[in-house]
Design an enzyme around this catalytic site. Structure first.
Site: not given
Ligand code: GLA
Length: 748
Positions: A464, A524
């Site tokens: 990420d 997300d």
């Molecule tokens: C980001 C990602 C999510 C999750 C969060 C965790 O927002 O897009 O899918 O992994 O971080 O903190």
């Protein structure tokens, strides 16, 4: 294949031809990019400027054919009479590169700077151009459905060169066009925008340090009237994850100049004698089969020549991700319980998301400290992974290695590792970026992540990155080169680890990241109605196998919208399916439905992930040539809906096909007091009886199986009626808002 005849170069495959010629002035002129033509067409395809245009500036006195401004070019410079945008800028200097030679290379010419490259190209044309003190090489690599271009500028003089801009390609296409580009932000990625390309320049760029969800680097140029199935469409994308730039602009002569590369905003690089600058590769596709044809060409290219070879056409597991269900709140017992439930549903991989390390109990602390939190996970990662694998499900892990919280041991030990400028820090999600331009930072990340990956049985990584950068210009580019070095060092020796990259969802959904990990967490936002738009946007440029697509809880966390589980599944099927919700609260009917979804997806997974994709009037379809799966999606219901037809593309006219609907279950609770119309006894819509029944009993919905010819299906067959307020019938599609159906079409 590449042919050279009388200073004409013809690069061609079964799908396209690309023709260029070196004119008498040593300038590479663009002749053609489209469906296959012949080398001998070069003369007919050459532009004839006649007596030229008024106020032209000429390379050769008296020769209107020497007006750079009126030529269709493969490249251009500044200060020599071409007043359109230049792909190259040497600060404060004119440029005038002329052809000095060419080479045809088998395969691709490897890059020295560490940028990712498409693999498996057949041949490469290298054109060399030069001006005093500098050499420019233009590379064209031929792939079956795409041409890949890049440029290299080399200082061959004895004084430094200050480079302000160097695009990956520049091209003058005939006629007018519309630019289709994709824009958005967090939880709203890939909105399609169509902008006519006229004399006022159209620009698509990112300056956030990443390829960005604001403006994806991929874009299309289409001829007037082009639609999904017909018309000339060109597609462009960059194999790059940082600040990008693309522009299109129409000239007086009716040519559209298009270019793409690293964003020149604030970019300045000094090339000392002997130094060179290599641009990222740009991908060029063309189709006369409209947007659909173009997408298929791009999809094939990405699946065959971008994603890591190990993952080419390799089925992706159905995964469960802990994030939306648990966030930071979990311990080993809870995770094992979830993993057991996920296994029972049919999931093949359990992914532990954020929160497993250091003091990471919310997003203010801990980022950078990848030491397992023993309070949450007393058995460590090794123990947890072993226990999870004993349940018969693989184990995967989340990292965010490019960032650091100030409240972390890493930052306390190495405050100078954070990326800074001369001002006080600025924060994104309470975190700073690490300075990946520093070798010791890259070494630390590689060592740290590699050790963890080797310490437990980990078959998947979610990588990420959750903030925008502050690195400007050349440093922003070096940051991305640093990132690529880190990814290559960690994952090249571990090709079997499935790497899914992520940047707050789709903030770095690009071909650069896809060279390292074959899939990206697309957004997300997992609300299926939003995903219809988001996944549709991606589908113009990226195949289904690159998109992580999960079923989550309803009402949805980002939209508050309640949608049927069937639609959440039907939309996520058209990507790499996963589940991301708290399984503890599933009702027995939901457990059964998810089990059926996963079983169905596994049976057709190769087609969903790698099949030929098309956008249709009612949704999407995928096909492997034998079986076609069609999703029909609805958003808001209107009263008294009319007929609806199922149109399927790519079938054989005379062949007979069976059309079967995927059987779906309707929750009886959703009918409330309407149940009185079908139930033999009166039922209290708010009573215990209905609540209990709703947990266990469902109604069948719109089921049908019929046989029909390919010709009839291509024109469209009427679907079962939608609910019209005139009564309940089980042959009807009683779906209401956000309903959907899925059809399986097979040869009889
Ligand atoms: C980001 C990602 C999510 C999750 C969060 C965790 O927002 O897009 O899918 O992994 O971080 O903190």
């Amino acid at each position: 294949m590449i042919i050279e005849e009388n200073a004409v170069f013809h690069l061609y495959t079964e799908q396209y031809s690309y023709l260029l010629k070196i004119n008498q002035y040593g300038i590479p002129e663009h002749l053609y990019f489209g469906p296959p033509v012949q080398t001998t067409d070069a003369a007919a395809l050459s532009l004839r400027p006649g007596l030229g245009w008024g106020s032209s500036v000429l390379l050769e006195k008296g020769d209107p054919a020497s007006c750079l401004d009126a030529m269709a070019l493969e490249w251009s410079g500044s200060g020599r009479g071409d007043y359109r945008e230049a792909p190259l800028e040497l600060l404060g200097q004119s440029t005038d590169f002329r052809f000095t030679g060419s080479r045809i290379i088998e395969g691709s010419e490897p890059m020295a700077c560490g940028l990712p490259q498409a693999h498996g190209g057949s041949q490469t044309l290298e054109l060399t151009l030069a001006q005093p003190g500098a050499r420019l090489k233009l590379y064209y690599t031929v792939f079956p459905t795409a041409l890949v271009r890049r440029a290299v500028l080399e200082n061959v003089g004895d004084a430094p060169i200050r480079l302000g801009k160097c695009m990956s390609f520049c091209l003058d296409l005939p006629g007018s066009s519309t630019m289709t580009s994709f824009h958005g932000g967090w939880i709203t990625e890939m909105g399609r925008r169509d902008t006519p390309v006229q004399e006022a320049k159209v620009v698509c760029e990112s300056r956030t340090g990443a390829s960005s969800h604001r403006n994806n680097p991929g874009f299309l140029l289409s001829a007037p009237g082009a639609n999904e199935e017909w018309g000339r469409v060109y597609g462009f994308n960059l194999i790059y994850s940082g600040n990008h730039y693309a522009s299109a602009q129409r000239s007086l002569q009716g040519l559209t100049r298009v270019m793409q590369g690293v964003n020149p905003a604030e970019f300045c690089r000094e090339l000392t004698p002997g130094d060179c600058f290599e641009t990222p590769e740009a991908v060029l596709c063309v189709s006369d089969g409209g947007f659909g044809g173009l997408s298929q060409a791009m999809h094939r290219f990405v699946m065959e020549h971008i994603v890591p070879p190990y993952w080419k056409n390799r089925p992706r597991p159905v995964l469960f991700n802990s994030w939306e269900g648990c966030m930071f709140d979990f311990n080993q017992r809870r995770l094992l319980e979830l993993a057991g439930k996920a296994k029972n549903l049919g999931c093949e991989l359990f992914v532990l998301d954020d929160g497993w390390f250091g003091s990471r109990n919310d997003d203010h602390a801990g980022l950078g400290d990848y030491t397992v939190n023993r309070k949450k996970l007393p058995g460590g990662l090794t123990g947890l992974a072993r226990k999870i694998r004993e349940l018969g499900i693989d184990f995967g892990l989340w990292f965010e290695p490019e960032s650091v919280n100030e409240d972390s041991d890493l930052f306390r030990a190495h405050p100078d590792w954070a990326l800074t400028d001369d001002f006080s820090p600025v924060y994104g999600r309470n975190q700073l970026l690490l300075d990946l331009t520093k070798q010791e930072v890259r070494d630390h990340i590689v060592e740290n992540v590699s050790n963890i990956l080797d310490s437990a049985e980990i078959s998947y990584v979610k990588w990420d990155m959750n903030r925008h950068s502050i690195a400007l210009g050349s440093k922003a580019h070096d940051f991305i080169l640093g990132l690529y070095e880190v990814l290559r060092r960690i994952f090249a020796p571990r090709p079997q680890i499935l790497l899914e990259t992520c940047s707050s969802g789709g903030n770095r959904f690009d071909l650069g990241m896809l060279c390292f990990g074959p899939q990206v967490w697309a957004s997300d936002n997992t609300d299926p109605i939003e995903r219809l738009r988001i996944q549709n946007g991606y589908s113009y440029l990226y195949p289904q196998s690159t998109m992580g697509a999960h079923v989550s809880a309803a009402p949805h966390a980002q939209t508050l919208r309640a949608t049927p589980l069937s639609t959440r599944g039907n939309v996520a099927f058209f990507g790499c399916l996963g589940y991301e919700l708290d399984l503890k609260h599933l009702l027995p009917v939901e457990v059964r439905e998810i089990q059926a979804q996963i079983e169905f997806y596994k049976a057709y997974r190769e087609i969903f992930q790698f099949g030929r994709f098309a956008r249709t009037e009612t949704g999407w379809q995928v096909s492997d040539g034998e079986t076609t799966l069609v999703g029909v999606f609805h958003t808001l219901t209107h009263a008294a809906p009319g007929y609806e037809w199922l149109r399927v593309r790519g079938l054989e006219n005379r062949t007979r096909y069976q059309v079967a609907s995927l059987s779906q279950a309707l929750r009886i609770g959703q009918f409330g007091s309407l149940l009185k119309h079908v139930a033999p006894v009166s039922i209290d819509p708010n009573g215990q009886l209905l609540r209990i029944a709703d947990r266990h009993v469902t109604l069948p919905e719109g089921e049908e199986v019929l046989t029909v010819s390919g010709g009839a299906l291509e024109s469209g067959i009427p679907l079962p009626p939608l609910f019209r307020g005139t009564g309940y019938d089980k042959g009807q599609r009683n779906q209401g808002d956000f309903g959907s159906s899925l059809y399986i079409i097979t040869e009889c």
